[in-house]
Design an enzyme around this catalytic site. Sequence first.
Site, PDB file in Angstrom:
ATOM      1  N   GLY A  45    -100.512  60.916  37.498  1.00 11.87           N
ATOM      2  CA  GLY A  45    -101.759  61.107  36.759  1.00 11.87           C
ATOM      3  C   GLY A  45    -102.712  61.964  37.564  1.00 11.87           C
ATOM      4  O   GLY A  45    -102.614  63.195  37.607  1.00 11.87           O
ATOM      5  N   GLY A  46    -103.648  61.319  38.242  1.00  9.13           N
ATOM      6  CA  GLY A  46    -104.722  62.017  38.953  1.00  9.13           C
ATOM      7  C   GLY A  46    -104.257  63.182  39.809  1.00  9.13           C
ATOM      8  O   GLY A  46    -104.832  64.282  39.753  1.00  9.13           O
ATOM      9  N   SER A  67    -100.647  55.877  41.106  1.00  8.12           N
ATOM     10  CA  SER A  67    -101.279  56.350  42.340  1.00  8.12           C
ATOM     11  C   SER A  67    -100.304  56.993  43.321  1.00  8.12           C
ATOM     12  O   SER A  67    -100.420  56.816  44.535  1.00  8.12           O
ATOM     13  CB  SER A  67    -102.055  55.204  43.014  1.00  8.12           C
ATOM     14  OG  SER A  67    -103.080  54.742  42.159  1.00  8.12           O
ATOM     15  N   GLU A 117    -102.239  53.335  28.757  1.00 10.81           N
ATOM     16  CA  GLU A 117    -103.542  53.604  28.121  1.00 10.81           C
ATOM     17  C   GLU A 117    -103.404  53.620  26.595  1.00 10.81           C
ATOM     18  O   GLU A 117    -104.325  53.212  25.880  1.00 10.81           O
ATOM     19  CB  GLU A 117    -104.121  54.923  28.665  1.00 10.81           C
ATOM     20  CG  GLU A 117    -104.594  54.742  30.102  1.00 10.81           C
ATOM     21  CD  GLU A 117    -104.491  55.979  30.970  1.00 10.81           C
ATOM     22  OE1 GLU A 117    -104.364  57.096  30.442  1.00 10.81           O
ATOM     23  OE2 GLU A 117    -104.527  55.812  32.200  1.00 10.81           O
ATOM     24  N   ASN A 135     -99.014  63.902  34.053  1.00 12.24           N
ATOM     25  CA  ASN A 135     -99.722  63.504  32.833  1.00 12.24           C
ATOM     26  C   ASN A 135    -101.196  63.857  33.021  1.00 12.24           C
ATOM     27  O   ASN A 135    -101.906  63.183  33.755  1.00 12.24           O
ATOM     28  CB  ASN A 135     -99.540  61.994  32.605  1.00 12.24           C
ATOM     29  CG  ASN A 135    -100.346  61.483  31.441  1.00 12.24           C
ATOM     30  OD1 ASN A 135    -100.859  62.252  30.631  1.00 12.24           O
ATOM     31  ND2 ASN A 135    -100.461  60.160  31.342  1.00 12.24           N
ATOM     32  N   TRP A 136    -101.618  64.918  32.341  1.00 14.47           N
ATOM     33  CA  TRP A 136    -102.993  65.410  32.545  1.00 14.47           C
ATOM     34  C   TRP A 136    -104.011  64.584  31.770  1.00 14.47           C
ATOM     35  O   TRP A 136    -105.217  64.789  31.904  1.00 14.47           O
ATOM     36  CB  TRP A 136    -103.085  66.885  32.132  1.00 14.47           C
ATOM     37  CG  TRP A 136    -102.313  67.826  33.021  1.00 14.47           C
ATOM     38  CD1 TRP A 136    -101.442  67.489  34.017  1.00 14.47           C
ATOM     39  CD2 TRP A 136    -102.344  69.259  32.984  1.00 14.47           C
ATOM     40  NE1 TRP A 136    -100.924  68.627  34.606  1.00 14.47           N
ATOM     41  CE2 TRP A 136    -101.467  69.724  33.979  1.00 14.47           C
ATOM     42  CE3 TRP A 136    -103.023  70.185  32.188  1.00 14.47           C
ATOM     43  CZ2 TRP A 136    -101.259  71.080  34.221  1.00 14.47           C
ATOM     44  CZ3 TRP A 136    -102.810  71.546  32.419  1.00 14.47           C
ATOM     45  CH2 TRP A 136    -101.939  71.985  33.434  1.00 14.47           C
TER      46      TRP A 136
HETATM   47  C1  PEP Z   1    -100.474  57.599  34.937  1.00 14.12           C
HETATM   48  O1  PEP Z   1    -101.486  57.533  34.260  1.00 14.12           O
HETATM   49  O2  PEP Z   1     -99.377  57.719  34.384  1.00 14.12           O
HETATM   50  C2  PEP Z   1    -100.606  57.528  36.371  1.00 14.12           C
HETATM   51  C3  PEP Z   1     -99.556  57.214  37.078  1.00 14.12           C
HETATM   52  O3  PEP Z   1    -101.868  57.771  36.901  1.00 14.12           O
HETATM   53  P1  PEP Z   1    -102.265  57.861  38.456  1.00 14.12           P
HETATM   54  O4  PEP Z   1    -101.215  58.693  39.144  1.00 14.12           O
HETATM   55  O5  PEP Z   1    -103.604  58.499  38.465  1.00 14.12           O
HETATM   56  O6  PEP Z   1    -102.272  56.446  38.952  1.00 14.12           O
END
Ligand code: PEP
Length: 249
Positions: free
Chosen positions: A233-234, A212, A96, A9-10
């Site tokens: 995500g990140g 994460s 979000e 997920n960008w």
């Molecule tokens: C996300 O936003 O779906 C997510 C899992 O973000 P991150 O991997 O950055 O925690």
Amino acid sequence: MRKNIVAGNWKMNTDLAETQDLISDLKKIAKTSDAEVIIAPPYTNLYSAFEAVKGLDISIAAQNMHQSASGAFTGEISADMLKSIGVKTVILGHSERRAYFGEKEDLLAEKVNTALDNDMTVIYCFGEELKDRNFSEHFEVVNKQISNALFHLDSAAWKDIVLAYEPVWAIGTGETASPDQAQEMHAFIRKTIADEYSQEIADEVTILYGGSVKPNNAQEIFSKPDVDGGLIGGASLKAEDFMAIVNAF
Ligand code: PEP
């Protein structure tokens, strides 16, 4: 059908050139696992991303979608628009969207219906906040998030649903649910579905973990029996990290 999936997920990152660069970096890294790979760039780059991944083992998802077919909804994007550029998967219910755009489960149920009516696959996200876990209400919260948005569906619809358990306290915080915490919740989710529908449907649904996930923890999380992959995500914004996670299976 239950499968291993790693989806990136960008979010609101990457302009057109960065999207092309990231995809060409992804192309350079061999995929050594059987995981299905999905990337979800922002709307403005979906078409170019769709063109850029042609011939690759990567598919494209949208990060959101409006529930109506068309009309006076300034700034919104419909299922038809996504399908017209080849996008057949949509992420719905991300924390979000819930937190910053007020998306609640009655709305999410409508969005799910629209996506399924359009033969799209839904990656439905949900997960408790830290306060819910501290009050030991995380199972109840997750149960409601799933049942309110999805339990009106008939059994056949579940073949197009992918679940993504994303504890809010672990998203973008660097804090991860432990592999045992993830497994415990994924097993609970599967049991909740088995109780409402059938063991067969529960066994067939793909359940991703998100929060994460990084190259150094992916393997241990994915080794859990009820964890079928990740929503990232990140770490999906760096080709090397993302492919390391894909190859963690
Ligand atoms: C996300 O936003 O779906 C997510 C899992 O973000 P991150 O991997 O950055 O925690």
